[in-house]
Design a protein around this motif. Structure first.
Motif, PDB file in Angstrom:
ATOM      1  N   GLN A  34       0.814  -1.222   0.000  1.00  0.00           N
ATOM      2  CA  GLN A  34       0.000   0.000   0.000  1.00  0.00           C
ATOM      3  C   GLN A  34       0.848   1.273   0.000  1.00  0.00           C
ATOM      4  O   GLN A  34       0.359   2.355  -0.306  1.00  0.00           O
ATOM      5  N   SER A  35       2.119   1.129   0.323  1.00  0.00           N
ATOM      6  CA  SER A  35       3.042   2.253   0.166  1.00  0.00           C
ATOM      7  C   SER A  35       4.000   2.008  -0.995  1.00  0.00           C
ATOM      8  O   SER A  35       4.325   2.920  -1.740  1.00  0.00           O
ATOM      9  N   GLY A 102      -5.433   5.139   6.848  1.00  0.00           N
ATOM     10  CA  GLY A 102      -6.087   5.014   5.547  1.00  0.00           C
ATOM     11  C   GLY A 102      -7.554   4.644   5.632  1.00  0.00           C
ATOM     12  O   GLY A 102      -8.264   5.003   6.569  1.00  0.00           O
ATOM     13  N   HIS A 103      -7.994   3.909   4.627  1.00  0.00           N
ATOM     14  CA  HIS A 103      -9.382   3.478   4.509  1.00  0.00           C
ATOM     15  C   HIS A 103      -9.433   1.970   4.646  1.00  0.00           C
ATOM     16  O   HIS A 103      -8.414   1.303   4.591  1.00  0.00           O
ATOM     17  N   ILE A 106      -7.413  -0.094   2.279  1.00  0.00           N
ATOM     18  CA  ILE A 106      -5.971   0.044   2.539  1.00  0.00           C
ATOM     19  C   ILE A 106      -5.606  -0.810   3.758  1.00  0.00           C
ATOM     20  O   ILE A 106      -4.603  -1.532   3.762  1.00  0.00           O
ATOM     21  N   ARG A 107      -6.456  -0.730   4.796  1.00  0.00           N
ATOM     22  CA  ARG A 107      -6.166  -1.490   6.028  1.00  0.00           C
ATOM     23  C   ARG A 107      -6.272  -2.993   5.805  1.00  0.00           C
ATOM     24  O   ARG A 107      -5.636  -3.780   6.496  1.00  0.00           O
ATOM     25  N   SER A 115       4.231  -0.738   7.589  1.00  0.00           N
ATOM     26  CA  SER A 115       4.023   0.615   8.085  1.00  0.00           C
ATOM     27  C   SER A 115       5.244   1.100   8.864  1.00  0.00           C
ATOM     28  O   SER A 115       5.685   2.239   8.701  1.00  0.00           O
ATOM     29  N   GLY A 190      -9.141   9.037   7.005  1.00  0.00           N
ATOM     30  CA  GLY A 190      -8.320   8.187   6.144  1.00  0.00           C
ATOM     31  C   GLY A 190      -7.116   8.874   5.543  1.00  0.00           C
ATOM     32  O   GLY A 190      -6.215   8.218   5.063  1.00  0.00           O
ATOM     33  N   ASP A 191      -7.100  10.203   5.565  1.00  0.00           N
ATOM     34  CA  ASP A 191      -5.911  10.884   5.065  1.00  0.00           C
ATOM     35  C   ASP A 191      -4.778  10.731   6.064  1.00  0.00           C
ATOM     36  O   ASP A 191      -5.012  10.555   7.258  1.00  0.00           O
ATOM     37  N   PHE A 192      -3.556  10.853   5.562  1.00  0.00           N
ATOM     38  CA  PHE A 192      -2.428  10.965   6.478  1.00  0.00           C
ATOM     39  C   PHE A 192      -2.659  12.177   7.365  1.00  0.00           C
ATOM     40  O   PHE A 192      -3.237  13.178   6.930  1.00  0.00           O
TER      41      PHE A 192
ATOM     42  N   VAL B  45      -5.677   6.100  -4.219  1.00  0.00           N
ATOM     43  CA  VAL B  45      -6.368   7.210  -3.567  1.00  0.00           C
ATOM     44  C   VAL B  45      -7.848   7.322  -3.939  1.00  0.00           C
ATOM     45  O   VAL B  45      -8.662   7.716  -3.113  1.00  0.00           O
ATOM     46  N   GLY B 132     -12.849   6.557   1.393  1.00  0.00           N
ATOM     47  CA  GLY B 132     -11.739   6.311   0.480  1.00  0.00           C
ATOM     48  C   GLY B 132     -12.176   6.198  -0.972  1.00  0.00           C
ATOM     49  O   GLY B 132     -11.407   5.728  -1.805  1.00  0.00           O
TER      50      GLY B 132
END
Ligand SMILES: Cc1cc2nc3c(=O)[nH]c(=O)nc-3n(C[C@H](O)[C@H](O)[C@H](O)COP(=O)(O)OP(=O)(O)OC[C@H]3O[C@@H](n4cnc5c(N)ncnc54)[C@H](O)[C@@H]3O)c2cc1C
Ligand code: FES
Ligand code: FES
Lengths: 290, 159
Positions: A34-35, A102-103, A106-107, A115, A190-192, B45, B132
């Motif tokens: 995810q990153s 995140g959302h 993402i999780r 992470s 969910g944003d950083f 995103v 999201g």
């Protein structure tokens, strides 16, 4: 968008995975992706081998330790961390932090190890790991070593991991750290975080003459999860009230080292660290019932 | 480099050889012709590419097809009944929860996961679950309403 070409391998054992890292100096581990995959897609990184660690056995478990702590495998997904009653019971701060990552989609993929290894200065789990005084286990070609979370984060996206090493687990010490607090400011769920604070206040041990101690860690406010020793020192041995929490917030705002970027100015981040520290300290105290 | 795969997509077994750098989104759209999965940002995103992998929502732009040997993938096509619409799809239509429709497959896959776990989500829980997934057109209000209506329909109530 298409990543630059690479060789894909999916080792079935830790030894095999370490061997893959040994074979290619430009290899990278792939956990939740995810990153890493956004960086691949944008060609900001171009590893020549991707070592997919998702098939490695035994790294996706959450185990209790006798002292009341937990050992969490590097491949535990954020969603599973959140769903675990053990995590909620023994490391409620970590559960609160993971809820902000995140959302859901993402999780569902992103991992604890990814992470921590990615070490984004605005990420929640690295800050929680430092606040909880966690210890990370790292394996490499020669040996296995442990390192305290507070020494693991070196700079933005830089950790103490050597190129041929892998993070395998994180241990959070017991007994349960009940005096916890966590707060962040982000533009949308969910944003950083623009900035955030994680904190633990440990009460004095009755009859042992040791006064209460605190660990406060800011994120999004420096190059790494940033300990706030001045603010924490102010709390040591003191009963916490609103005025003391405010004073700790003031010190925290002065001692953090945020930067300007497209999301916010350094001044605004400094302000946030002050306000969020005050809130976190009060939350820690409320949870301790002091 | 290419990788041989065998996986289940929308209840069918699929065997293919793919380039190691093919994303799941490209694999679904270009190799399998399942163009219901949309591709927007390609870095996780926007949510347009969301599918279910082994029952959980995932960004298909952030997965390599090569990683999915042995996995079970469900796309919007797999959530669509043979004839007619699913309760979520019908609610999106009835509530005017789509305009251009670009975001809709990802919205429906995401809402499907939510409703599978919670038949009576609060409005806040719905907003959080959809946070999201970006929509350029609707302003979201009708999307949240559609999910509420689908939840009611699934509970056997009329909304
Ligand atoms: C839309 C979006 C929103 C997000 N929001 C947030 C957020 O709010 N907060 C947040 O913290 N994160 C956020 N993330 C990132 C997410 O949490 C990632 O899951 C996490 O940062 C990395 O975990 P991963 O398992 O996906 O790692 P990967 O992407 O697979 O890997 C990341 C890096 O770590 C290395 N690595 C992975 N595992 C190991 C290991 N075991 N040992 C050594 N190195 C390893 C990889 O080589 C790579 O360099 C977001 C991502 C997206 C796409
Ligand atoms: S295309 Fe995958 S999240 Fe935007
Ligand atoms: S309906 Fe157009 S993007 Fe959502």
């Amino acid at each position: 968008m298409k990543p630059a070409p690479f060789t894909y391998v999916r080792p079935k054992s830790l030894a095999e995975a370490l061997g893959c890292l040994d074979d290619d100096g430009d290899a990278k581990l792939l956990a939740g992706g995810q990153s890493l995959v956004p960086l691949l897609n944008m060609r900001l990184v171009r590893p020549t081998t991707l070592v997919d660690i998702n098939a490695l056995p035994g790294l996706a478990t959450i185990s209790p330790t006798p002292d009341g702590g937990l050992v969490i495998g590097a491949l535990v997904r954020h969603t599973d961390l959140l769903a675990s009653p053990l995590v909620r019971e023994r490391t409620p701060l970590l559960a609160a932090a993971a809820a902000h990552v995140g959302h859901r989609a993402i999780r569902n993929r992103g991992t604890v190890g990814g992470s921590l290894a990615h070490a984004d200065p605005a990420a929640e789990l690295p800050a929680a790991a430092v606040a909880l005084d966690a210890t990370l286990t790292i394996v490499g070609p020669a040996a296995r070593r442990t390192i305290p979370a507070r020494d693991f984060f070196v700079g933005p996206l830089v950790t103490a991991l050597e190129p041929r090493e892998m993070l395998t687990e994180i241990e959070i010490p017991g007994p349960v750290q009940r005096g916890w607090g966590f707060a962040e400011m982000a533009r949308r769920a969910g944003d950083f975080a623009i900035a955030g604070v994680a904190g633990i206040v440990t009460p004095a041990a009755p009859g042992r003459g040791r006064s209460s101690t605190a660990r406060l860690v800011a994120f999004g406010a420096g190059d790494t999860p940033l300990r706030l020793p001045g603010a924490a020192a102010l709390l040591a041995g003191q009963p916490i009230d609103r005025a003391l929490a405010r004073a700790a917030g003031d010190v925290a705002a002065r001692e953090c080292t945020p930067r300007d970027d497209v999301h916010a100015t350094a001044d605004y981040r400094r302000h946030l660290v002050g306000v969020l520290t005050e809130q976190v300290v009060l939350d820690c105290a409320a949870r301790l019932g002091s | 480099m290419s990788v041989a795969l065998r996986l289940t997509v929308n209840s069918r077994t699929v065997e293919r050889t793919v380039s190691a750098r093919r994303s799941l989104a490209e694999f679904l759209r270009e190799d399998l012709g399942l163009t219901g999965t949309h591709v927007g940002c390609e870095h996780g995103v926007c949510g347009a590419c969301t599918v279910l992998v082994d029952g959980r929502s995932a960004r298909s732009c952030l997965l390599l097809a090569a990683q999915l040997d042995g996995a079970t993938v469900t796309t919007i096509e797999g959530l669509t009944p043979g004839d007619g619409l699913s309760p979520l799809q019908a609610a999106f239509r009835d509530c005017a929860a789509l305009q251009c429709g670009f975001c809709t497959p990802g919205m429906i896959v995401t809402a499907h996961e939510l409703l599978a776990e919670d038949r009576a989500p609060t409005r806040d829980a719905i907003r959080e679950a959809l946070s999201g997934n970006l929509c350029m057109c609707t302003g979201y209000v009708n999307i949240v309403r559609a999910v509420e209506r689908a939840a009611a329909a699934l509970r056997g109530e009329r909304a």
